[in-house]
Motif scaffolding. Sequence first.
Motif, short mmCIF file in Angstrom:
data_model
loop_
_atom_site.label_atom_id
_atom_site.label_comp_id
_atom_site.label_asym_id
_atom_site.label_seq_id
_atom_site.Cartn_x
_atom_site.Cartn_y
_atom_site.Cartn_z
N ALA A 221 0.82 -1.21 0.00
CA ALA A 221 0.00 0.00 0.00
C ALA A 221 0.85 1.26 0.00
CB ALA A 221 -0.93 0.00 1.21
N CYS A 222 0.34 2.31 -0.64
CA CYS A 222 0.96 3.64 -0.64
C CYS A 222 -0.10 4.69 -0.36
CB CYS A 222 1.60 3.95 -1.99
SG CYS A 222 3.13 3.06 -2.36
N ASP A 223 0.30 5.78 0.28
CA ASP A 223 -0.55 6.95 0.48
C ASP A 223 -0.01 8.09 -0.38
OD1 ASP A 223 -2.21 5.71 2.30
OD2 ASP A 223 -1.00 6.30 4.04
N PHE A 224 -0.86 8.60 -1.28
CA PHE A 224 -0.49 9.66 -2.20
C PHE A 224 -1.13 10.97 -1.75
CE2 PHE A 224 -0.12 5.70 -4.40
CZ PHE A 224 0.90 5.84 -5.34
N ALA A 225 -0.33 11.92 -1.28
CA ALA A 225 -0.87 13.19 -0.80
C ALA A 225 -1.56 13.94 -1.93
CB ALA A 225 0.25 14.04 -0.20
N ALA A 226 -2.70 14.57 -1.59
CA ALA A 226 -3.41 15.39 -2.57
C ALA A 226 -2.77 16.77 -2.71
CB ALA A 226 -4.88 15.52 -2.18
N SER A 227 -2.18 17.24 -1.62
CA SER A 227 -1.57 18.57 -1.63
C SER A 227 -0.08 18.48 -1.91
CB SER A 227 -1.79 19.24 -0.27
OG SER A 227 -1.01 20.41 -0.15
N GLU A 228 0.46 19.48 -2.57
CA GLU A 228 1.89 19.51 -2.83
C GLU A 228 2.68 19.57 -1.52
OE1 GLU A 228 2.73 22.70 -5.45
OE2 GLU A 228 1.77 21.78 -7.19
N GLY A 229 2.04 20.10 -0.46
CA GLY A 229 2.71 20.21 0.83
C GLY A 229 2.69 18.94 1.65
N GLY A 230 2.00 17.91 1.15
CA GLY A 230 1.96 16.65 1.88
C GLY A 230 0.66 16.44 2.63
N PHE A 231 0.70 15.59 3.65
CA PHE A 231 -0.49 15.25 4.42
C PHE A 231 -0.80 16.34 5.45
CE2 PHE A 231 1.82 11.04 3.84
CZ PHE A 231 1.21 10.76 2.64
N GLY A 232 -2.05 16.30 5.99
CA GLY A 232 -2.33 17.16 7.13
C GLY A 232 -3.62 17.93 7.10
N SER A 233 -4.12 18.29 5.93
CA SER A 233 -5.35 19.08 5.88
C SER A 233 -6.24 18.63 4.74
CB SER A 233 -5.02 20.58 5.72
OG SER A 233 -4.28 20.80 4.53
N ASP A 234 -7.54 18.86 4.89
CA ASP A 234 -8.50 18.46 3.86
C ASP A 234 -8.16 19.11 2.52
OD1 ASP A 234 -9.96 17.02 5.72
OD2 ASP A 234 -11.28 18.71 6.21
N ALA A 235 -8.23 18.31 1.46
CA ALA A 235 -7.96 18.83 0.12
C ALA A 235 -9.12 19.69 -0.36
CB ALA A 235 -7.73 17.67 -0.84
N THR A 236 -8.79 20.80 -0.97
CA THR A 236 -9.80 21.68 -1.56
C THR A 236 -9.29 22.18 -2.91
OG1 THR A 236 -8.85 23.63 -0.47
CG2 THR A 236 -10.64 22.48 0.69
N GLY A 237 -10.18 22.72 -3.72
CA GLY A 237 -9.78 23.32 -4.98
C GLY A 237 -8.98 22.39 -5.88
N GLY A 238 -7.81 22.86 -6.30
CA GLY A 238 -6.96 22.08 -7.19
C GLY A 238 -6.47 20.79 -6.56
N ASP A 239 -6.27 20.81 -5.22
CA ASP A 239 -5.83 19.59 -4.53
C ASP A 239 -6.93 18.53 -4.56
OD1 ASP A 239 -3.47 20.89 -3.99
OD2 ASP A 239 -4.03 21.43 -1.93
N GLN A 240 -8.18 18.98 -4.41
CA GLN A 240 -9.32 18.06 -4.48
C GLN A 240 -9.39 17.44 -5.88
OE1 GLN A 240 -11.76 17.29 -2.05
NE2 GLN A 240 -12.57 15.79 -3.50
N THR A 241 -9.19 18.28 -6.89
CA THR A 241 -9.21 17.78 -8.27
C THR A 241 -8.09 16.78 -8.50
OG1 THR A 241 -10.16 19.87 -9.07
CG2 THR A 241 -9.07 18.46 -10.70
#
Length: 300
Positions: A221-241
Amino acid sequence: MSSPAYAEDEVHKLEKKLEKAAEAYKDAKKDLKDAEKKQKKLKKDIKDGEKKVEELTDEINDFAQAAYLSGGLPTATAILTSGSPQEAVRSLSTMSFLGEDAADELEDFLAAAEELEADKDALDDEIEKAKKAVKKKKKAQDSLKDQIDEINGGPSNGSGGAAGQGPGGGGSCSETDPTGTGGCVTPTLLHAYNEAQDAGYTRYTKCFRNQDSGEHGKGRACDFAASEGGFGSDATGGDQTYGDNLAGWFVNNADALGVYYVIWDNQIWMEGTGWGNYSSGHTGNPSQDHTDHVHLSVNL
């Protein structure tokens, strides 16, 4: 817009159809696998048949040489210059000169050649039909999944194109984790990670996790961060996309990548069921809810 109760009823009906479609797809893949196994056996039979043809060709040449030495020049010439064993075997003068045993050899030659061609044609037809059946059943299953995804709101699309076919088969945690954990991953997971990178999904990722009894600890298994900054906060906007596209890309390439399940934004996708509610989510914790990363688990 449909009511929640109506949507739930529609999903239930579609899931019943999806179960049947998934079973049909599974059966079609098994039929193709069986046909390919038969292909392997037929290739051996064809090779054996070609060897027999070569042996009979040598015998025909021996018969022709014997005919020449014994003065039967017209018959020998007919055999050597007939252009094909089929023509030779149908020559009455040849059969009369060589006798019953030799004629039987020539008949065997003809039968072997015809059987060889029949095997090839049957093999090609069977494999082609099996491939078409798999494609048709896969399309039907995907259509039902898309309908369920649309109702549930799960991501069904994903940019990045088609992934390359994975290694398949079993595999232990034998490869170095490319995400720098110092741990290991299976060949299947390494392939999926590399394909995701090639498709443009290059944001912060972590795979192996020590002291984890689940998929991460097994290198699957791997975890792929949605944000360029890594894990930690809910993805929104471009990160959600980005997360939607990545999750959808994994689903679209599930067969090639050996996907076991995908978790993203409080939802989970599994082979045969499509997207559904992630029962362990909805806690308000981005890590637990998978609202800050896409989780990928592979079969082996």
